[in-house]
Design a protein around this motif. Sequence first.
Motif, PDB file in Angstrom:
ATOM      1  N   GLY A 100       0.791  -1.218   0.000  1.00 20.81           N
ATOM      2  CA  GLY A 100       0.000   0.000   0.000  1.00 20.81           C
ATOM      3  C   GLY A 100       0.822   1.266   0.000  1.00 20.81           C
ATOM      4  N   ARG A 101       2.131   1.152   0.205  1.00 22.07           N
ATOM      5  CA  ARG A 101       2.953   2.356   0.223  1.00 22.07           C
ATOM      6  C   ARG A 101       3.032   2.999  -1.162  1.00 22.07           C
ATOM      7  NH1 ARG A 101       6.576   5.546   2.396  1.00 22.07           N
ATOM      8  NH2 ARG A 101       6.272   4.677   4.456  1.00 22.07           N
ATOM      9  N   GLY A 102       2.961   2.207  -2.186  1.00 23.69           N
ATOM     10  CA  GLY A 102       3.081   2.735  -3.540  1.00 23.69           C
ATOM     11  C   GLY A 102       4.490   2.604  -4.058  1.00 23.69           C
ATOM     12  N   ALA A 103       4.720   3.141  -5.228  1.00 23.95           N
ATOM     13  CA  ALA A 103       6.021   3.015  -5.876  1.00 23.95           C
ATOM     14  C   ALA A 103       7.097   3.703  -5.042  1.00 23.95           C
ATOM     15  CB  ALA A 103       5.976   3.620  -7.270  1.00 23.95           C
ATOM     16  N   VAL A 104       8.263   3.085  -4.991  1.00 25.29           N
ATOM     17  CA  VAL A 104       9.403   3.626  -4.262  1.00 25.29           C
ATOM     18  C   VAL A 104      10.565   3.734  -5.236  1.00 25.29           C
ATOM     19  CG1 VAL A 104      11.025   3.254  -2.377  1.00 25.29           C
ATOM     20  CG2 VAL A 104       8.636   2.590  -2.097  1.00 25.29           C
ATOM     21  N   ALA A 110      16.030   8.048   0.837  1.00 28.08           N
ATOM     22  CA  ALA A 110      16.592   9.079   1.705  1.00 28.08           C
ATOM     23  C   ALA A 110      15.552   9.651   2.657  1.00 28.08           C
ATOM     24  CB  ALA A 110      17.209  10.199   0.867  1.00 28.08           C
ATOM     25  N   ARG A 111      14.274   9.436   2.361  1.00 31.08           N
ATOM     26  CA  ARG A 111      13.206   9.965   3.221  1.00 31.08           C
ATOM     27  C   ARG A 111      12.530   8.864   4.041  1.00 31.08           C
ATOM     28  NH1 ARG A 111      13.184  12.775  -1.537  1.00 31.08           N
ATOM     29  NH2 ARG A 111      11.738  11.359  -2.577  1.00 31.08           N
ATOM     30  N   LEU A 112      13.057   7.647   3.970  1.00 31.32           N
ATOM     31  CA  LEU A 112      12.463   6.528   4.687  1.00 31.32           C
ATOM     32  C   LEU A 112      13.373   6.066   5.818  1.00 31.32           C
ATOM     33  CD1 LEU A 112      11.116   4.370   1.698  1.00 31.32           C
ATOM     34  CD2 LEU A 112       9.943   6.177   2.981  1.00 31.32           C
ATOM     35  N   ARG A 113      12.782   5.308   6.737  1.00 30.53           N
ATOM     36  CA  ARG A 113      13.561   4.701   7.828  1.00 30.53           C
ATOM     37  C   ARG A 113      13.975   3.298   7.374  1.00 30.53           C
ATOM     38  NH1 ARG A 113       8.953   4.815  12.090  1.00 30.53           N
ATOM     39  NH2 ARG A 113       7.894   4.297  10.139  1.00 30.53           N
ATOM     40  N   LEU A 114      15.289   3.070   7.313  1.00 29.89           N
ATOM     41  CA  LEU A 114      15.823   1.845   6.754  1.00 29.89           C
ATOM     42  C   LEU A 114      16.260   0.899   7.869  1.00 29.89           C
ATOM     43  CD1 LEU A 114      18.045   3.442   3.962  1.00 29.89           C
ATOM     44  CD2 LEU A 114      15.553   3.086   4.005  1.00 29.89           C
ATOM     45  N   ASP A 146      24.677   8.271   4.228  1.00 30.44           N
ATOM     46  CA  ASP A 146      24.607   9.467   5.065  1.00 30.44           C
ATOM     47  C   ASP A 146      23.352  10.282   4.793  1.00 30.44           C
ATOM     48  OD1 ASP A 146      26.994   8.813   6.245  1.00 30.44           O
ATOM     49  OD2 ASP A 146      28.212  10.154   4.994  1.00 30.44           O
ATOM     50  N   ASP A 147      22.722  10.053   3.633  1.00 29.68           N
ATOM     51  CA  ASP A 147      21.497  10.785   3.299  1.00 29.68           C
ATOM     52  C   ASP A 147      20.250  10.146   3.904  1.00 29.68           C
ATOM     53  OD1 ASP A 147      22.806  12.681   1.592  1.00 29.68           O
ATOM     54  OD2 ASP A 147      22.957  11.093   0.093  1.00 29.68           O
ATOM     55  N   ALA A 148      20.399   8.925   4.446  1.00 23.49           N
ATOM     56  CA  ALA A 148      19.231   8.156   4.890  1.00 23.49           C
ATOM     57  C   ALA A 148      19.142   8.103   6.406  1.00 23.49           C
ATOM     58  CB  ALA A 148      19.306   6.749   4.321  1.00 23.49           C
ATOM     59  N   THR A 149      17.993   7.650   6.888  1.00 18.95           N
ATOM     60  CA  THR A 149      17.778   7.420   8.318  1.00 18.95           C
ATOM     61  C   THR A 149      17.894   5.932   8.577  1.00 18.95           C
ATOM     62  OG1 THR A 149      16.269   9.314   8.479  1.00 18.95           O
ATOM     63  CG2 THR A 149      16.166   7.658  10.240  1.00 18.95           C
ATOM     64  N   LEU A 150      18.936   5.534   9.290  1.00 18.75           N
ATOM     65  CA  LEU A 150      19.206   4.132   9.553  1.00 18.75           C
ATOM     66  C   LEU A 150      18.710   3.775  10.946  1.00 18.75           C
ATOM     67  CD1 LEU A 150      22.866   3.964   8.151  1.00 18.75           C
ATOM     68  CD2 LEU A 150      20.688   3.791   6.911  1.00 18.75           C
ATOM     69  N   ILE A 151      17.889   2.719  11.020  1.00 19.41           N
ATOM     70  CA  ILE A 151      17.289   2.296  12.280  1.00 19.41           C
ATOM     71  C   ILE A 151      17.838   0.921  12.652  1.00 19.41           C
ATOM     72  CG2 ILE A 151      15.143   1.779  13.502  1.00 19.41           C
ATOM     73  CD1 ILE A 151      15.408   4.710  12.666  1.00 19.41           C
ATOM     74  N   ASP A 152      18.521   0.843  13.787  1.00 18.37           N
ATOM     75  CA  ASP A 152      19.020  -0.446  14.257  1.00 18.37           C
ATOM     76  C   ASP A 152      17.868  -1.349  14.662  1.00 18.37           C
ATOM     77  OD1 ASP A 152      21.723   0.118  13.926  1.00 18.37           O
ATOM     78  OD2 ASP A 152      21.915   1.002  15.929  1.00 18.37           O
ATOM     79  N   VAL A 153      17.938  -2.593  14.240  1.00 18.83           N
ATOM     80  CA  VAL A 153      16.932  -3.598  14.590  1.00 18.83           C
ATOM     81  C   VAL A 153      17.681  -4.799  15.168  1.00 18.83           C
ATOM     82  CG1 VAL A 153      15.122  -5.125  13.744  1.00 18.83           C
ATOM     83  CG2 VAL A 153      15.380  -2.838  12.762  1.00 18.83           C
ATOM     84  N   GLY A 172       5.571  -0.975  11.832  1.00 17.93           N
ATOM     85  CA  GLY A 172       5.678   0.438  11.503  1.00 17.93           C
ATOM     86  C   GLY A 172       6.883   1.134  12.099  1.00 17.93           C
ATOM     87  N   ARG A 173       7.848   0.375  12.627  1.00 22.73           N
ATOM     88  CA  ARG A 173       9.044   0.994  13.201  1.00 22.73           C
ATOM     89  C   ARG A 173      10.067   1.372  12.136  1.00 22.73           C
ATOM     90  NH1 ARG A 173       8.408  -3.448  16.623  1.00 22.73           N
ATOM     91  NH2 ARG A 173      10.335  -4.407  15.876  1.00 22.73           N
ATOM     92  N   VAL A 174       9.973   0.723  10.978  1.00 20.06           N
ATOM     93  CA  VAL A 174      10.839   1.050   9.855  1.00 20.06           C
ATOM     94  C   VAL A 174       9.981   1.073   8.594  1.00 20.06           C
ATOM     95  CG1 VAL A 174      12.862  -0.011  10.957  1.00 20.06           C
ATOM     96  CG2 VAL A 174      11.471  -1.358   9.357  1.00 20.06           C
ATOM     97  N   ASP A 175      10.550   1.607   7.520  1.00 23.11           N
ATOM     98  CA  ASP A 175       9.800   1.733   6.269  1.00 23.11           C
ATOM     99  C   ASP A 175      10.325   0.845   5.150  1.00 23.11           C
ATOM    100  OD1 ASP A 175       8.162   3.916   7.275  1.00 23.11           O
ATOM    101  OD2 ASP A 175       9.986   5.138   7.112  1.00 23.11           O
TER     102      ASP A 175
END
Length: 333
Positions: A100-104, A110-114, A146-153, A172-175
């Motif tokens: 449902g997020r749509g095309a990426v 760079a605007r998502l949580r990875l 460096d342009d992205a938001t990196l989330i440790d899991v 929903g903690r990451v994208d």
Amino acid sequence: MTATLDTLWFTRCPVPTATGIAADRGSLVAEFAADGLAVRSLQDAGADVPRDRHFTHSLTGLVREGGNVPALWARANGEPTRLIGLTWIEERQAILVRRGRGAVTPDDLARLRLAIPRRAIAIDFWRAMALAGFAGALGTSGRGLDDATLIDVDAAPGADQWVAELEALDAGRVDAVYVKGALAVEAAARYDAVVGIDLDAFADRSARVNNGTPRPVTVHQRLLDDHPDVVVRFLAVLIEAADWAATNPAGVARILAAETGAGATGVAGAYDWTDHADLHLDLSPARLALLGQQERFLHSHGFLARPVDLAAWADPAPLAAARELARARAHRS
């Protein structure tokens, strides 16, 4: 003084490898039976040989076909291994997102949580894979990590592949989650995650340089010094296994299911090339350059204690001799 060799060990990752094909067909055992040399898989060794030798390569009688992160790590840590072959095998690398997020696009990352997994293991190749996967995708749009938001899991060392990251995505903690291989196809279906970016779609292979691309075959220097004929014959069997795989798609699919632990859907979704499989080894400048890209990435992100000199690590002589041996055998048959 040449050391006696009673057992030749081999190990491979649960992915497409010529070693796995040869092991399934009994070719490795048959090759050395007349010599009285036992050939054993590290995966089946039990408690008598620690499994961490797959990563450290401190077992001198071991031939390893597996991910380049542990192989480079072992060499950087001072283990005297030699690189004797490289494969390039596509393994369905993708960035997954919630349905449902749509095309990426790569620029969107760079605007998502990875999701960046973290496991308490000697060499965290899972973390390295995710970082390299996202870096490859971002790089196609001129961006970097460096342009992205990196989330440790955090994931337990023995947790199933991709589960921690896909649970974080589902919650929903990451994208976005990087995945590869047959089990990832099945895991994505369980969590209703969809492909946001298909890394396989990029024409430039450098976007897919990662732990398994290219994948090295390595041996310990002592095995090469003391028993070069054994190394050459082992490689000849791998060449013959790759030749067989190129013309036996049904057999390859069956073996891949056993090797990966995935079902038919996972194998078909990850490896659509089984009707023209190419598992052959080479040490061409092009493949070494791709491995060099990975080496620099791993060192720059702290996975390697020191740089690895690929020219000093690679030894093309055994593979050249193995090709001659395989050609001679084919001619005789």
